[in-house]
Design an enzyme around this catalytic site. Sequence first.
Site, PDB file in Angstrom:
ATOM      1  N   HIS A  56      -8.865  -6.994  -4.578  1.00  0.00           N
ATOM      2  CA  HIS A  56      -8.173  -6.806  -5.866  1.00  0.00           C
ATOM      3  C   HIS A  56      -7.516  -8.094  -6.361  1.00  0.00           C
ATOM      4  O   HIS A  56      -6.431  -8.069  -6.935  1.00  0.00           O
ATOM      5  CB  HIS A  56      -7.131  -5.679  -5.774  1.00  0.00           C
ATOM      6  CG  HIS A  56      -7.727  -4.346  -5.461  1.00  0.00           C
ATOM      7  ND1 HIS A  56      -8.226  -3.514  -6.437  1.00  0.00           N
ATOM      8  CD2 HIS A  56      -7.943  -3.705  -4.289  1.00  0.00           C
ATOM      9  CE1 HIS A  56      -8.704  -2.424  -5.871  1.00  0.00           C
ATOM     10  NE2 HIS A  56      -8.558  -2.513  -4.567  1.00  0.00           N
ATOM     11  N   ASN A 129      -7.472   4.085  -7.677  1.00  0.00           N
ATOM     12  CA  ASN A 129      -8.718   3.454  -8.102  1.00  0.00           C
ATOM     13  C   ASN A 129      -9.278   4.245  -9.277  1.00  0.00           C
ATOM     14  O   ASN A 129      -8.835   5.368  -9.543  1.00  0.00           O
ATOM     15  CB  ASN A 129      -9.755   3.469  -6.970  1.00  0.00           C
ATOM     16  CG  ASN A 129      -9.547   2.345  -5.958  1.00  0.00           C
ATOM     17  OD1 ASN A 129      -9.014   1.297  -6.295  1.00  0.00           O
ATOM     18  ND2 ASN A 129      -9.962   2.572  -4.735  1.00  0.00           N
ATOM     19  N   TYR A 339      -0.409  -2.535   3.220  1.00  0.00           N
ATOM     20  CA  TYR A 339       0.067  -3.116   1.954  1.00  0.00           C
ATOM     21  C   TYR A 339       1.328  -3.964   2.139  1.00  0.00           C
ATOM     22  O   TYR A 339       1.395  -5.098   1.691  1.00  0.00           O
ATOM     23  CB  TYR A 339       0.284  -2.011   0.899  1.00  0.00           C
ATOM     24  CG  TYR A 339      -1.020  -1.648   0.249  1.00  0.00           C
ATOM     25  CD1 TYR A 339      -2.010  -0.969   0.964  1.00  0.00           C
ATOM     26  CD2 TYR A 339      -1.316  -2.015  -1.056  1.00  0.00           C
ATOM     27  CE1 TYR A 339      -3.230  -0.666   0.396  1.00  0.00           C
ATOM     28  CE2 TYR A 339      -2.541  -1.705  -1.632  1.00  0.00           C
ATOM     29  CZ  TYR A 339      -3.486  -1.035  -0.898  1.00  0.00           C
ATOM     30  OH  TYR A 339      -4.698  -0.744  -1.467  1.00  0.00           O
TER      31      TYR A 339
END
Length: 485
Positions: A56, A129, A339
């Site tokens: 990303h 997404n 993350y």
Amino acid sequence: MIHQRLATTTDAGIPAASDEFSLTVGPGGPTVLHDHYVVQKIQHFNRERVPERVVHAKGSGAYGFFEVTEDVTGWTKAAFLSEVGKRTPVFVRFSTVAGELGSPDTNRDPRGFAIKMYTEDGNFDLVCNNTPVFFVRDASKFQDFIHSQKRMPDTGLRDNNMQWDFWTLSPESAHQVTILMSDRGTPRTYRHMNGYSSHTYSWMNAAGERFWVKYHFKTVQGVQNLTDAEAKALAGEDPDVHRRDLRDAIASGHAPEWRLEMQIMPFAEAADYRFNPFDLTKVWPHEDYPPITIGRMILDRNPANYFAEVEQAAFDPSNLVPGTGLSPDKMLMGRIFSYHDTHLHRIGTNYQQLPVNAPKAPVRSYNKDGPMTYRHAGSQPVYAPNSYGGPVADPELASELGWGVEAAEIGRYAYDKHAADDDFAQPRALYRDVMTDTDREHLITNIVSHVNAGVHPDVQARVIEYWANVHHDLGAHVSKQLNGG
Ligand code: NDP
């Protein structure tokens, strides 16, 4: 944009002597090291980039708000969802997945749709997404999957053979690859695509009742896609077309909007649902769990600075406020670790103090120090428990949302099989029952064009088998066209 001219300064706020000339010994002499202004300018420039995201990397973002439009208090006690009409500020970042920072926006790829809601109970992040499913269902395969979508170690080239090799050896990918190879793999703009939590999450109401939930952000602009040929042409003509479109739409007053629809499953139904409802490669059919519209999200403000806001934005699926929670989805479990870890590496220990990431709720934490510490609590005690008035955790407020686990041996397991678990049934339903004739035609030509670009004969044979497993007609068409028919 023309700004009023003010004097240049150093980063310490001292007036700078020149924007043009280094300090030298005479007009042609050497540059001196004590020209701290130019030396620091060079040093800062050398440090202008943070590592790009491994996935990303290429993104675009905007601010806006989320508004509740239905009473959901029967399902969740989340404060930001507590009353109809309530608004919460949001920041959203859209992205491609595999391409680097400068790569074309229109490459065939899933799109990221990451949402940060700045609620009164802290940040609530949904890292969505534009597809409702994913390629793999266990976090241990994620790194291998991404390597297969990136570049070859020797040549530095992307390689379709690597992609199809991985996919055809991973049958659970068939559902997501069907969507990726359809025209949904090349959305017309970021405004014309949906955002799906894909994962199952959970909600808990004030009475302590729990529900399994999926979040679907449905574009009010309508789903629109590019054909393969349009996407390839735009990649050359305007690699930043989606970034430009989002910015221009907002700047010209055409704020894009999404409807939030929820699928809600009573907690007890998961155990004997006909397939595993936590498997990220599957959707919950609408017939079983009809989507319920509960809110809307509008993006109406562009960021003022790309790097400070969009590049440094950091989302984390573990940011879940009271009344919302996780599920036993094994991919989600992996993301909960991944993350925060990647942001620590990419931006730094205190990334949550940057304005775009900082919660609007007060922070009272015992974490302290580290590079670039900005937020602090003065003389607050730095340990708990303490007798000097430091914050005290309140389990009532936190109300973590859990689920039961049967006693079992620690081991490396696939999910328990439910009666109707099948990797090909849902992509088959999509191909056979949902797609139009044009969708099917484009799916086939998109697959063939992708496979024809460098996939080895032995892998091609598996590609045909893979699609035949989805649907015999699809396998036959792909086979015929790959063999020049
Ligand atoms: P439904 O007929 O109720 O739903 C089909 C859904 O598919 C539509 O509502 C739309 O969802 C989406 N869709 C429509 N056209 C396309 C397309 N060309 N490519 C991809 N998705 C499309 O059936 P089910 O709920 O039983 O699902 C059947 C199949 O539809 C699933 O196996 C899955 O492949 C696909 N699908 C299902 C979704 C779900 O959450 N149930 C979501 C998306 C796809 P949307 O409005 O979200 O675009």
